[in-house]
Write a protein that holds these residues in place. Structure first.
Motif, PDB file in Angstrom:
ATOM      1  N   GLY A 137       3.870   9.332  13.947  1.00 37.22           N
ATOM      2  CA  GLY A 137       2.788   8.446  13.369  1.00 37.22           C
ATOM      3  C   GLY A 137       2.896   7.079  14.011  1.00 37.22           C
ATOM      4  O   GLY A 137       4.180   6.697  14.101  1.00 37.22           O
ATOM      5  N   GLY A 138       1.741   6.577  13.666  1.00 34.53           N
ATOM      6  CA  GLY A 138       1.704   4.967  14.159  1.00 34.53           C
ATOM      7  C   GLY A 138       1.913   4.113  12.965  1.00 34.53           C
ATOM      8  O   GLY A 138       1.603   2.959  13.218  1.00 34.53           O
ATOM      9  N   SER A 139       2.450   4.491  11.910  1.00 30.10           N
ATOM     10  CA  SER A 139       2.519   3.832  10.719  1.00 30.10           C
ATOM     11  C   SER A 139       3.204   2.539  10.621  1.00 30.10           C
ATOM     12  O   SER A 139       2.748   1.362  10.195  1.00 30.10           O
ATOM     13  N   GLY A 140       4.196   2.468  11.467  1.00 28.12           N
ATOM     14  CA  GLY A 140       5.094   1.514  11.572  1.00 28.12           C
ATOM     15  C   GLY A 140       4.456   0.365  12.407  1.00 28.12           C
ATOM     16  O   GLY A 140       4.410  -0.994  12.066  1.00 28.12           O
ATOM     17  N   ALA A 141       3.639   0.701  13.661  1.00 27.27           N
ATOM     18  CA  ALA A 141       3.115  -0.100  14.384  1.00 27.27           C
ATOM     19  C   ALA A 141       2.002  -0.810  13.550  1.00 27.27           C
ATOM     20  O   ALA A 141       1.507  -1.957  13.583  1.00 27.27           O
ATOM     21  N   ILE A 142       1.349   0.302  12.828  1.00 33.18           N
ATOM     22  CA  ILE A 142       0.093  -0.442  12.090  1.00 33.18           C
ATOM     23  C   ILE A 142       0.320  -1.381  10.967  1.00 33.18           C
ATOM     24  O   ILE A 142      -0.250  -2.501  10.551  1.00 33.18           O
ATOM     25  N   SER A 143       1.644  -1.184  10.295  1.00 30.74           N
ATOM     26  CA  SER A 143       2.094  -2.132   9.384  1.00 30.74           C
ATOM     27  C   SER A 143       2.543  -3.308  10.044  1.00 30.74           C
ATOM     28  O   SER A 143       1.992  -4.338   9.260  1.00 30.74           O
ATOM     29  N   LEU A 146      -0.898  -5.050  10.195  1.00 34.85           N
ATOM     30  CA  LEU A 146      -1.248  -5.778   8.734  1.00 34.85           C
ATOM     31  C   LEU A 146      -0.233  -6.749   8.582  1.00 34.85           C
ATOM     32  O   LEU A 146      -0.975  -7.721   7.904  1.00 34.85           O
ATOM     33  N   GLY A 147       0.800  -6.840   8.686  1.00 34.70           N
ATOM     34  CA  GLY A 147       1.706  -7.956   8.427  1.00 34.70           C
ATOM     35  C   GLY A 147       1.223  -9.310   9.312  1.00 34.70           C
ATOM     36  O   GLY A 147       1.113 -10.345   8.443  1.00 34.70           O
ATOM     37  N   ALA A 148       0.713  -9.098  10.755  1.00 31.31           N
ATOM     38  CA  ALA A 148       0.423 -10.168  11.179  1.00 31.31           C
ATOM     39  C   ALA A 148      -0.889 -10.695  10.766  1.00 31.31           C
ATOM     40  O   ALA A 148      -1.382 -11.901  10.582  1.00 31.31           O
ATOM     41  N   PHE A 149      -1.889  -9.705  10.189  1.00 29.95           N
ATOM     42  CA  PHE A 149      -3.119 -10.117   9.755  1.00 29.95           C
ATOM     43  C   PHE A 149      -2.969 -10.959   8.542  1.00 29.95           C
ATOM     44  O   PHE A 149      -3.902 -11.828   8.412  1.00 29.95           O
ATOM     45  N   LEU A 150      -1.984 -10.639   7.722  1.00 32.16           N
ATOM     46  CA  LEU A 150      -1.981 -11.052   6.340  1.00 32.16           C
ATOM     47  C   LEU A 150      -1.618 -12.582   6.735  1.00 32.16           C
ATOM     48  O   LEU A 150      -2.022 -13.293   5.918  1.00 32.16           O
ATOM     49  N   TYR A 151      -0.645 -12.722   7.576  1.00 35.23           N
ATOM     50  CA  TYR A 151      -0.132 -14.145   7.810  1.00 35.23           C
ATOM     51  C   TYR A 151      -1.458 -14.996   8.595  1.00 35.23           C
ATOM     52  O   TYR A 151      -1.761 -15.922   8.257  1.00 35.23           O
ATOM     53  N   LEU A 152      -2.177 -14.504   9.595  1.00 34.78           N
ATOM     54  CA  LEU A 152      -3.127 -15.075  10.237  1.00 34.78           C
ATOM     55  C   LEU A 152      -4.434 -15.134   9.465  1.00 34.78           C
ATOM     56  O   LEU A 152      -5.193 -16.487   9.684  1.00 34.78           O
ATOM     57  N   PHE A 153      -4.723 -14.140   8.475  1.00 29.74           N
ATOM     58  CA  PHE A 153      -6.169 -14.311   7.892  1.00 29.74           C
ATOM     59  C   PHE A 153      -5.806 -14.125   6.317  1.00 29.74           C
ATOM     60  O   PHE A 153      -6.204 -13.375   5.724  1.00 29.74           O
ATOM     61  N   PRO A 154      -5.135 -15.094   5.738  1.00 28.96           N
ATOM     62  CA  PRO A 154      -4.708 -14.835   4.243  1.00 28.96           C
ATOM     63  C   PRO A 154      -5.620 -14.643   3.301  1.00 28.96           C
ATOM     64  O   PRO A 154      -5.533 -14.340   2.204  1.00 28.96           O
ATOM     65  N   TRP A 175      -5.235  -8.858   0.895  1.00 31.72           N
ATOM     66  CA  TRP A 175      -4.029  -8.380   0.268  1.00 31.72           C
ATOM     67  C   TRP A 175      -3.990  -7.101  -0.759  1.00 31.72           C
ATOM     68  O   TRP A 175      -3.029  -6.599  -0.831  1.00 31.72           O
ATOM     69  N   ILE A 176      -5.135  -6.922  -1.370  1.00 31.31           N
ATOM     70  CA  ILE A 176      -5.301  -5.754  -2.149  1.00 31.31           C
ATOM     71  C   ILE A 176      -5.346  -4.591  -1.295  1.00 31.31           C
ATOM     72  O   ILE A 176      -4.854  -3.378  -1.641  1.00 31.31           O
ATOM     73  N   VAL A 177      -6.112  -4.754  -0.178  1.00 28.64           N
ATOM     74  CA  VAL A 177      -6.100  -3.427   0.620  1.00 28.64           C
ATOM     75  C   VAL A 177      -4.687  -3.053   1.198  1.00 28.64           C
ATOM     76  O   VAL A 177      -4.283  -2.124   1.359  1.00 28.64           O
ATOM     77  N   LEU A 178      -3.911  -4.170   1.494  1.00 26.87           N
ATOM     78  CA  LEU A 178      -2.497  -3.736   2.014  1.00 26.87           C
ATOM     79  C   LEU A 178      -1.759  -3.175   0.929  1.00 26.87           C
ATOM     80  O   LEU A 178      -1.102  -2.361   1.295  1.00 26.87           O
ATOM     81  N   ILE A 179      -1.963  -3.633  -0.338  1.00 25.96           N
ATOM     82  CA  ILE A 179      -1.296  -2.978  -1.386  1.00 25.96           C
ATOM     83  C   ILE A 179      -1.694  -1.522  -1.541  1.00 25.96           C
ATOM     84  O   ILE A 179      -0.713  -0.489  -1.748  1.00 25.96           O
ATOM     85  N   PHE A 180      -2.979  -1.296  -1.414  1.00 28.79           N
ATOM     86  CA  PHE A 180      -3.386  -0.069  -1.479  1.00 28.79           C
ATOM     87  C   PHE A 180      -2.660   0.893  -0.086  1.00 28.79           C
ATOM     88  O   PHE A 180      -2.206   2.117  -0.545  1.00 28.79           O
ATOM     89  N   LEU A 184      -0.374   4.403  -0.523  1.00 32.72           N
ATOM     90  CA  LEU A 184      -0.853   5.566   0.119  1.00 32.72           C
ATOM     91  C   LEU A 184       0.489   6.060   0.863  1.00 32.72           C
ATOM     92  O   LEU A 184       1.154   7.093   0.877  1.00 32.72           O
ATOM     93  N   GLN A 185       1.238   5.102   1.550  1.00 35.23           N
ATOM     94  CA  GLN A 185       2.300   5.453   2.361  1.00 35.23           C
ATOM     95  C   GLN A 185       3.374   5.878   1.569  1.00 35.23           C
ATOM     96  O   GLN A 185       4.441   6.822   1.801  1.00 35.23           O
ATOM     97  N   TRP A 186       3.709   5.293   0.435  1.00 34.11           N
ATOM     98  CA  TRP A 186       4.776   5.705  -0.485  1.00 34.11           C
ATOM     99  C   TRP A 186       4.472   7.102  -1.179  1.00 34.11           C
ATOM    100  O   TRP A 186       5.169   7.805  -1.154  1.00 34.11           O
ATOM    101  N   LEU A 187       3.297   7.399  -1.539  1.00 34.17           N
ATOM    102  CA  LEU A 187       2.887   8.816  -1.835  1.00 34.17           C
ATOM    103  C   LEU A 187       2.879   9.718  -0.749  1.00 34.17           C
ATOM    104  O   LEU A 187       3.494  10.911  -1.077  1.00 34.17           O
ATOM    105  N   ALA A 188       2.740   9.367   0.481  1.00 40.96           N
ATOM    106  CA  ALA A 188       2.762  10.434   1.779  1.00 40.96           C
ATOM    107  C   ALA A 188       4.338  10.660   1.685  1.00 40.96           C
ATOM    108  O   ALA A 188       4.796  11.733   2.111  1.00 40.96           O
ATOM    109  N   ALA A 189       5.087   9.592   1.822  1.00 42.64           N
ATOM    110  CA  ALA A 189       6.481   9.676   1.885  1.00 42.64           C
ATOM    111  C   ALA A 189       7.401  10.556   0.840  1.00 42.64           C
ATOM    112  O   ALA A 189       8.080  11.485   1.099  1.00 42.64           O
ATOM    113  N   ARG A 190       6.739  10.728  -0.687  1.00 49.21           N
ATOM    114  CA  ARG A 190       7.420  11.424  -1.618  1.00 49.21           C
ATOM    115  C   ARG A 190       6.684  12.935  -1.309  1.00 49.21           C
ATOM    116  O   ARG A 190       7.428  13.970  -1.770  1.00 49.21           O
TER     117      ARG A 190
END
Length: 237
Positions: A137-143, A146-154, A175-180, A184-190
Motif C-alpha cells: 500500500g501507498g499509505s506511508g507515501a500518502i501520509s 498529508l504531513g507536507a500539506f499540513l505544514y504548507l496549508f495549516p 487537520w480534522i480530516v487528517l485525524i480521520f 482509519l489507518q489505526w482501525l485498518a491496522a487492528r
C-alpha cells in the motif's frame, strides 16, 4: 520565432498518474476479484499470497540487503490489499495531492512521494526486523503528502467523503480530516489479521518525514495561511 520549449504539463499530473497506476495494478491483480484467470477458492488464495510476497515488503528479507528485496518498498506503493484499502488511499491522495504537487512541482512531488513511501516502509521494517508478514500500500507515501500539506496549508479547508456520514462530500479544516485518516489507518491496522499488513508505524514515519521536509525546504515564510481545497484539489482564495 519558434518556441522549442515543448508542452508545459499543467494540473496535478503526477497525482493523477499515481492514482491511475494504482487502480490499474489493482484491477489486473488477483485481489480485485475481476481477473478470473487466477482461479477460485484455494487457488485464488494461493495466487493472492504469492502476489503479495512478490511485490510487497517482507521486513526480514528487506533488511538482509538482498538485491531482489531492495525495490520492494517502491513496488509495494502500488499494491493494495482490498477495494477499501485502494479507494481509501486514492481518495486522500486525490484530495491532498493536487495542492502539494502544485507547491513542490511535478518532478519534486514525484520524488517526494516515492522517497516518503520508501523510507516509511524501511522504517517499519527496521522496527520489525524479524517479521515475515508482507506489507503493501501507498499509505506511508500518502501520509508524507498529508504531513507536507499540513505544514504548507495549516488553515486550509478541504472537501472529502466520510463513510460514517453516508459518503456525503463535506468541507472541514484539513487537520480534522487528517485525524480521520489516522483513525482509519489505526482501525485498518487492528483488523489486518493474517493478510497483508497495514503498517501503522509506517504512516507515522511518512507523516513526520513529509512535515519535516516541508519545514526544512520552505521555512515558515512559505506557509499559506488561508487556502481551500475543493473536490478537484484546486486552491481558492
Amino acid at each position: 520565432m519558434i518556441d522549442r520549449r515543448g508542452p508545459v504539463l499543467r494540473g496535478p499530473v503526477v497525482t493523477y498518474g499515481v492514482i491511475g497506476a494504482c487502480c490499474l495494478v489493482f484491477l489486473i491483480s488477483p485481489v480485485s476479484g475481476l481477473n478470473r484467470g487466477h482461479g477460485t477458492g484455494d487457488a485464488l488464495l494461493a495466487a493472492q499470497t504469492a502476489y503479495f510476497r512478490r511485490w510487497g515488503v517482507i521486513p526480514a528479507e528487506l533488511l538482509t540487503g538482498a538485491p531482489e528485496a531492495l525495490p520492494s518498498p517502491l513496488t509495494a506503493l502500488f499494491v493494495h490489499g482490498s477495494w477499501l484499502h485502494l479507494l481509501g488511499n486514492m481518495l486522500f491522495l486525490y484530495v491532498f495531492g493536487a495542492m502539494a504537487e502544485e507547491r513542490l512541482g511535478h518532478l519534486g512531488f514525484g520524488l517526494f512521494y516515492a522517497g516518503c513511501g520508501y523510507l516509511a516502509l524501511v522504517g517499519y521494517a527496521a522496527a520489525h526486523a524479524q517479521s515475515d508478514q508482507t506489507l503493501v500500500g501507498g499509505s506511508g507515501a500518502i501520509s508524507g503528502v498529508l504531513g507536507a500539506f499540513l505544514y504548507l496549508f495549516p488553515k486550509a479547508r478541504v472537501t472529502s467523503l466520510y463513510p460514517f456520514l453516508f459518503f456525503l462530500p463535506l468541507r472541514f479544516p484539513a487537520w480534522i480530516v487528517l485525524i480521520f485518516w489516522f483513525v482509519l489507518q489505526w482501525l485498518a491496522a487492528r483488523g489486518a489479521g493474517s493478510g497483508p499488513g497495514v503498517a501503522y508505524l509506517a504512516h507515522l514515519v511518512g507523516f513526520a518525514l513529509g512535515f519535516v521536509y516541508a519545514w526544512v525546504r520552505f521555512g515558515r515564510g512559505a506557509r499559506v495561511k488561508a487556502r481551500t481545497a475543493g473536490p478537484e484539489g484546486e486552491g481558492q482564495p
